[in-house]
Design a protein around this motif. Structure first.
Motif, mmCIF file in Angstrom:
data_model
loop_
_atom_site.group_PDB
_atom_site.id
_atom_site.type_symbol
_atom_site.label_atom_id
_atom_site.label_comp_id
_atom_site.label_asym_id
_atom_site.label_seq_id
_atom_site.Cartn_x
_atom_site.Cartn_y
_atom_site.Cartn_z
ATOM 1 N N LYS A 81 36.854 33.854 39.433
ATOM 2 C CA LYS A 81 37.380 33.696 38.083
ATOM 3 C C LYS A 81 38.789 33.802 37.792
ATOM 4 C CE LYS A 81 34.247 36.749 36.523
ATOM 5 N NZ LYS A 81 33.187 37.372 35.556
ATOM 6 N N THR A 82 39.395 34.541 38.679
ATOM 7 C CA THR A 82 40.960 34.926 38.693
ATOM 8 C C THR A 82 41.922 34.000 39.305
ATOM 9 O OG1 THR A 82 40.897 36.425 40.406
ATOM 10 C CG2 THR A 82 40.296 37.313 38.350
ATOM 11 N N ASP A 86 32.215 36.074 42.926
ATOM 12 C CA ASP A 86 32.471 35.295 41.402
ATOM 13 C C ASP A 86 33.663 36.212 40.477
ATOM 14 O OD1 ASP A 86 31.859 34.025 38.970
ATOM 15 O OD2 ASP A 86 30.746 36.051 38.404
ATOM 16 N N GLU A 87 33.943 37.589 40.889
ATOM 17 C CA GLU A 87 35.021 38.102 40.341
ATOM 18 C C GLU A 87 36.466 37.564 40.709
ATOM 19 O OE1 GLU A 87 35.039 40.169 37.722
ATOM 20 O OE2 GLU A 87 32.948 39.741 37.557
ATOM 21 N N LYS A 88 36.451 37.346 42.175
ATOM 22 C CA LYS A 88 37.724 36.664 42.765
ATOM 23 C C LYS A 88 37.907 35.297 42.201
ATOM 24 C CE LYS A 88 38.199 39.662 46.575
ATOM 25 N NZ LYS A 88 39.370 40.674 45.979
ATOM 26 N N GLN A 121 28.389 38.690 43.397
ATOM 27 C CA GLN A 121 29.258 39.315 42.523
ATOM 28 C C GLN A 121 30.772 39.608 42.937
ATOM 29 O OE1 GLN A 121 26.547 42.717 42.306
ATOM 30 N NE2 GLN A 121 25.413 41.953 40.657
ATOM 31 N N VAL A 122 31.110 39.928 44.013
ATOM 32 C CA VAL A 122 32.159 39.997 44.453
ATOM 33 C C VAL A 122 33.073 38.741 44.410
ATOM 34 C CG1 VAL A 122 33.898 40.808 46.387
ATOM 35 C CG2 VAL A 122 31.903 42.063 45.777
#
Length: 120
Positions: free
Chosen positions: A108-109, A104-106, A101-102
């Motif tokens: 994606k950016t 993936d957030e990184k 989850q962590v």
């Protein structure tokens, strides 16, 4: 992170103290070397997110053909498990659902390629 089973899918209480590597299709072993983390996609594992891995070396250039992807798996602990070992996968590097989850957030950016390096 998990390593590939190379033979059968099973728990790994103490089977491999070191990972086994192969670039051969259907070997179900880990692949070593540098990978470019590619396109985000749907996964049937973990939090349903995977990232395609593109092998950049002769030791992993079959990654896409083998469908070796970065994904999460609820069998992977988010906590330290030493001296036990992580469960064995079918060759994919899998991380805990919480870590993915962590990550993936990184991922994606980012607007530049990200390198994943799997070593012995």
């Amino acid at each position: 992170m998990t390593h590939g089973a190379c033979d059968v899918f099973q728990d790994n209480p103490n089977k491999y103290k070191t990972a086994k590597f192969s670039n051969v299709t259907n070997s179900h072993c880990s692949m070593k070397g540098k990978f470019k983390i590619g396109k985000r996609d749907y996964s049937s594992w973990g939090i349903n997110v995977k990232y395609w891995l593109h092998g950049l070396e002769s030791t992993n250039n079959n990654a896409v053909e083998r469908v070796v992807v970065l994904h999460s798996w609820n069998a992977v602990s988010n906590d330290e498990i030493y001296p036990r070992y992580s469960p064995l996968s079918w060759g994919c590097p899998a991380v805990s659902d919480e870590f993915m989850q962590v990550l993936d957030e990184k991922l994606k950016t980012v607007d530049r390629p990200v390198l994943l390096w799997i070593m012995e």
